[in-house]
Design a protein around this motif. Structure first.
Motif, PDB file in Angstrom:
ATOM      1  N   HIS A   3       0.898  -1.061   0.171  1.00  0.00           N
ATOM      2  CA  HIS A   3      -0.008   0.123   0.128  1.00  0.00           C
ATOM      3  C   HIS A   3       0.808   1.241  -0.099  1.00  0.00           C
ATOM      4  O   HIS A   3       2.031   1.242   0.218  1.00  0.00           O
ATOM      5  CB  HIS A   3      -0.866  -0.153   1.290  1.00  0.00           C
ATOM      6  N   TYR A  51       1.379   3.988   1.878  1.00  0.00           N
ATOM      7  CA  TYR A  51       2.154   4.188   3.123  1.00  0.00           C
ATOM      8  C   TYR A  51       3.514   3.294   3.106  1.00  0.00           C
ATOM      9  O   TYR A  51       4.598   3.591   3.488  1.00  0.00           O
ATOM     10  CB  TYR A  51       1.434   4.254   4.254  1.00  0.00           C
ATOM     11  N   LYS A  80       6.164  12.814   0.435  1.00  0.00           N
ATOM     12  CA  LYS A  80       4.917  13.106   1.396  1.00  0.00           C
ATOM     13  C   LYS A  80       3.508  12.125   0.435  1.00  0.00           C
ATOM     14  O   LYS A  80       3.777  12.089  -0.826  1.00  0.00           O
ATOM     15  CB  LYS A  80       4.619  14.616   1.231  1.00  0.00           C
ATOM     16  N   GLY A  81       2.687  11.931   1.013  1.00  0.00           N
ATOM     17  CA  GLY A  81       1.434  11.504   0.509  1.00  0.00           C
ATOM     18  C   GLY A  81       1.200  12.289  -0.879  1.00  0.00           C
ATOM     19  O   GLY A  81       0.739  11.697  -1.636  1.00  0.00           O
ATOM     20  N   GLY A  82       1.125  13.650  -0.577  1.00  0.00           N
ATOM     21  CA  GLY A  82       0.637  14.497  -1.706  1.00  0.00           C
ATOM     22  C   GLY A  82       1.576  14.273  -3.002  1.00  0.00           C
ATOM     23  O   GLY A  82       1.192  14.614  -3.976  1.00  0.00           O
ATOM     24  N   THR A  83       2.686  13.917  -2.766  1.00  0.00           N
ATOM     25  CA  THR A  83       3.541  13.777  -3.981  1.00  0.00           C
ATOM     26  C   THR A  83       3.402  12.278  -4.408  1.00  0.00           C
ATOM     27  O   THR A  83       3.317  11.900  -5.562  1.00  0.00           O
ATOM     28  CB  THR A  83       5.130  13.780  -3.663  1.00  0.00           C
ATOM     29  N   TYR A 106       0.771   9.736  -3.994  1.00  0.00           N
ATOM     30  CA  TYR A 106      -0.387   9.035  -4.496  1.00  0.00           C
ATOM     31  C   TYR A 106      -0.776   9.309  -5.925  1.00  0.00           C
ATOM     32  O   TYR A 106      -1.205   8.472  -6.607  1.00  0.00           O
ATOM     33  CB  TYR A 106      -1.486   9.281  -3.651  1.00  0.00           C
ATOM     34  N   PRO A 107      -0.424  10.757  -6.156  1.00  0.00           N
ATOM     35  CA  PRO A 107      -0.811  10.878  -7.901  1.00  0.00           C
ATOM     36  C   PRO A 107      -0.014  10.289  -8.763  1.00  0.00           C
ATOM     37  O   PRO A 107      -0.169   9.739  -9.840  1.00  0.00           O
ATOM     38  CB  PRO A 107      -0.337  12.451  -7.863  1.00  0.00           C
ATOM     39  N   GLY A 109      -1.383   6.787  -8.840  1.00  0.00           N
ATOM     40  CA  GLY A 109      -2.304   6.610  -9.735  1.00  0.00           C
ATOM     41  C   GLY A 109      -2.017   7.051 -11.300  1.00  0.00           C
ATOM     42  O   GLY A 109      -2.754   6.032 -11.868  1.00  0.00           O
ATOM     43  N   TRP A 125      -9.415  -2.456  -2.774  1.00  0.00           N
ATOM     44  CA  TRP A 125      -9.678  -1.993  -1.485  1.00  0.00           C
ATOM     45  C   TRP A 125      -9.664  -3.098  -0.569  1.00  0.00           C
ATOM     46  O   TRP A 125     -10.491  -3.959  -0.424  1.00  0.00           O
ATOM     47  CB  TRP A 125     -10.745  -0.941  -1.193  1.00  0.00           C
ATOM     48  N   GLY A 150     -10.442   1.314   5.810  1.00  0.00           N
ATOM     49  CA  GLY A 150      -9.710   0.484   4.642  1.00  0.00           C
ATOM     50  C   GLY A 150      -8.550   0.955   3.962  1.00  0.00           C
ATOM     51  O   GLY A 150      -8.431   2.277   3.822  1.00  0.00           O
ATOM     52  N   ARG A 151      -8.005   0.139   3.281  1.00  0.00           N
ATOM     53  CA  ARG A 151      -6.844   0.819   2.574  1.00  0.00           C
ATOM     54  C   ARG A 151      -6.431   0.381   1.312  1.00  0.00           C
ATOM     55  O   ARG A 151      -7.228  -0.825   0.855  1.00  0.00           O
ATOM     56  CB  ARG A 151      -5.485   0.567   3.247  1.00  0.00           C
ATOM     57  N   LYS A 152      -6.093   1.006   0.026  1.00  0.00           N
ATOM     58  CA  LYS A 152      -5.843   0.315  -1.058  1.00  0.00           C
ATOM     59  C   LYS A 152      -4.613  -0.518  -1.421  1.00  0.00           C
ATOM     60  O   LYS A 152      -3.613   0.035  -0.864  1.00  0.00           O
ATOM     61  CB  LYS A 152      -5.718   1.679  -2.097  1.00  0.00           C
ATOM     62  N   GLU A 200      -8.057   7.154   0.105  1.00  0.00           N
ATOM     63  CA  GLU A 200      -6.584   7.092   0.212  1.00  0.00           C
ATOM     64  C   GLU A 200      -5.837   7.815   1.125  1.00  0.00           C
ATOM     65  O   GLU A 200      -5.032   7.578   1.742  1.00  0.00           O
ATOM     66  CB  GLU A 200      -6.130   7.132  -1.239  1.00  0.00           C
ATOM     67  N   ALA A 238      -6.555   6.932   4.599  1.00  0.00           N
ATOM     68  CA  ALA A 238      -6.001   5.865   5.085  1.00  0.00           C
ATOM     69  C   ALA A 238      -4.470   6.132   5.390  1.00  0.00           C
ATOM     70  O   ALA A 238      -3.944   5.403   6.359  1.00  0.00           O
ATOM     71  CB  ALA A 238      -6.044   4.620   3.943  1.00  0.00           C
ATOM     72  N   HIS A 239      -3.928   6.981   4.426  1.00  0.00           N
ATOM     73  CA  HIS A 239      -2.429   7.122   4.620  1.00  0.00           C
ATOM     74  C   HIS A 239      -2.443   8.143   5.909  1.00  0.00           C
ATOM     75  O   HIS A 239      -1.383   7.798   6.588  1.00  0.00           O
ATOM     76  CB  HIS A 239      -2.064   8.282   3.437  1.00  0.00           C
ATOM     77  N   GLN A 265      -2.428   5.722   9.041  1.00  0.00           N
ATOM     78  CA  GLN A 265      -1.213   4.905   9.306  1.00  0.00           C
ATOM     79  C   GLN A 265      -0.236   5.607   9.798  1.00  0.00           C
ATOM     80  O   GLN A 265       0.741   5.354  10.614  1.00  0.00           O
ATOM     81  CB  GLN A 265      -0.979   4.140   7.926  1.00  0.00           C
ATOM     82  N   ALA A 271       0.476  16.212   5.339  1.00  0.00           N
ATOM     83  CA  ALA A 271       0.868  15.002   4.655  1.00  0.00           C
ATOM     84  C   ALA A 271       0.462  15.278   3.022  1.00  0.00           C
ATOM     85  O   ALA A 271       1.379  14.716   2.040  1.00  0.00           O
ATOM     86  CB  ALA A 271       0.381  13.501   4.802  1.00  0.00           C
ATOM     87  N   PHE A 272      -0.458  16.146   2.622  1.00  0.00           N
ATOM     88  CA  PHE A 272      -0.933  16.242   1.345  1.00  0.00           C
ATOM     89  C   PHE A 272      -0.755  17.604   1.016  1.00  0.00           C
ATOM     90  O   PHE A 272      -1.184  18.052  -0.385  1.00  0.00           O
ATOM     91  CB  PHE A 272      -2.191  15.696   1.209  1.00  0.00           C
ATOM     92  N   TYR A 321      -3.368  20.059  -4.076  1.00  0.00           N
ATOM     93  CA  TYR A 321      -3.203  18.633  -4.200  1.00  0.00           C
ATOM     94  C   TYR A 321      -4.302  18.252  -5.377  1.00  0.00           C
ATOM     95  O   TYR A 321      -3.943  17.305  -5.971  1.00  0.00           O
ATOM     96  CB  TYR A 321      -3.599  17.887  -2.710  1.00  0.00           C
ATOM     97  N   GLN A 339      -3.217  18.218  -8.768  1.00  0.00           N
ATOM     98  CA  GLN A 339      -2.216  17.316  -9.020  1.00  0.00           C
ATOM     99  C   GLN A 339      -2.793  15.995  -9.840  1.00  0.00           C
ATOM    100  O   GLN A 339      -2.346  15.294 -10.783  1.00  0.00           O
ATOM    101  CB  GLN A 339      -1.480  16.668  -7.751  1.00  0.00           C
ATOM    102  N   TRP A 340      -4.282  15.882  -9.463  1.00  0.00           N
ATOM    103  CA  TRP A 340      -4.813  14.846 -10.209  1.00  0.00           C
ATOM    104  C   TRP A 340      -5.681  15.103 -11.367  1.00  0.00           C
ATOM    105  O   TRP A 340      -5.880  14.624 -12.249  1.00  0.00           O
ATOM    106  CB  TRP A 340      -6.173  14.227  -9.101  1.00  0.00           C
ATOM    107  N   ARG A 348     -14.605   2.086  -0.147  1.00  0.00           N
ATOM    108  CA  ARG A 348     -14.615   1.091   0.951  1.00  0.00           C
ATOM    109  C   ARG A 348     -16.016   0.535   1.196  1.00  0.00           C
ATOM    110  O   ARG A 348     -16.160  -0.425   1.761  1.00  0.00           O
ATOM    111  CB  ARG A 348     -13.913   1.751   2.158  1.00  0.00           C
TER     112      ARG A 348
END
Lengths: 120, 169
Positions: A33, A35, A50-53, A55-56, A59, A71, A79-81, B36, B39-40, B43, B51-52, B58, B61-62, B135
């Motif tokens: 996953h 993280y 960072k997550g912001g960098t 996950y895209p 994706g 999921w 839940g997590r992906k 997502e 969840a991040h 954790q 984080a984002f 953000y 970016q998508w 989910r």
């Protein structure tokens, strides 16, 4: 100004290496996953991503068909992906890894060049 | 969204959802992006903003640059919607003042009917982008039925204002 003992890398370097590194980590340690990928990148010495960098980037890899996801229920939390590499992702990694090594070798050659006077 | 979120994180996800919708990211993908991030954060223990980053950046970016609808798509919804509003206002005023329509010589409530049809027609045809949580499968955001009922409610309010004006005359 860069310092040789700086624990962080310039953002442009991280961005250039991130997509390929993330693909390699998912191929090597997936199903996993986001993280976990971030932690492995940091443990490998690429700095905190960072997550912001991240996950895209994951994706985009999924959009390219190189990763697949589903999921899964979380332990107590949301839940997590879960992401894993597709067959195409593994083939693409082999190609991109070879190209990256050629690239870094070429850059290393350029960086090794010294002023001609130093050679005399 | 789960109940364990802090107030700041909850607000962050709401802001992020708005910015993603403004960029025409499909509802199903918005649901994935929000889940997502949540969840991040659960954790890593980091607040979402840390984080984002800024939710607007953000979201960019998508979606890349904000998606631009072609002008005629905007006009196709904007023109009848505007005409509907004018017809409703004119009809309600005419009703309150007991005036008939010029040229056509029809009672003013005709304009209220036309305005209602135009307004409801536009709201019934604009795309509805509902966010789906991957989910749970739960969807959020207004359904098309809700949107149409809201439009009908708005038209009924304007018509009622005209009627009240007529009764008070």
């Amino acid at each position: 100004m860069l310092a040789t003992d700086d624990p962080t890398w310039p953002t442009t370097w991280t961005r250039a290496a991130l997509e390929l590194s993330a693909l390699a980590l998912v191929c090597a340690h997936g199903p996993t996953h986001g993280y976990d990928v971030a932690k492995r990148l940091q443990a490998a010495g690429l700095g905190e991503v960072k997550g912001g960098t991240l996950y895209p980037v994951l994706g985009r890899l999924e959009d390219q068909g190189l990763l697949a996801s589903h999921w899964a229920p979380g332990d107590g939390g949301p839940g997590r992906k879960v992401v894993s590499a597709t067959d195409e992702g593994r083939r693409e990694l082999a190609v991109r890894r070879a190209r990256w090594q050629q690239w870094t070798a070429a850059v290393a050659d350029v960086l090794a060049a010294r002023p001609e006077e130093e050679d005399r | 969204m789960t109940d364990t979120l802090s107030k700041a994180d909850r607000r962050y996800l709401e802001e992020l959802a708005v910015h993603l919708q403004l960029r025409y990211v499909p509802g199903e993908q918005i649901g994935e992006i929000l889940a997502e991030a949540e969840a991040h954060s659960a954790q890593s223990g980091e607040p979402l903003r840390e984080a984002f980053g800024d939710p607007k950046e953000y979201a960019q970016q998508w979606a890349g640059a904000p998606a631009r609808r072609r002008w005629w798509t905007a006009a196709a919804a904007g023109v009848p919607s505007g005409l509907g509003g004018v017809a409703l206002a004119w009809g309600a005023t005419g009703l309150a003042m007991d005036q008939r329509l010029p040229v056509l010589d029809l009672p003013s409530w005709w304009l209220i009917v036309v305005g209602t049809l135009l307004t409801v027609g536009v709201w019934a045809s604009v795309p509805v982008n509902r966010i789906r949580d991957p989910r749970t499968g739960a969807t959020s955001g207004r359904s098309r039925t809700t949107v149409v009922l809201l439009a009908l409610g708005m038209c009924a309010t304007v018509a009622a204002a005209g009627l009240v004006g007529a009764l008070l005359r």
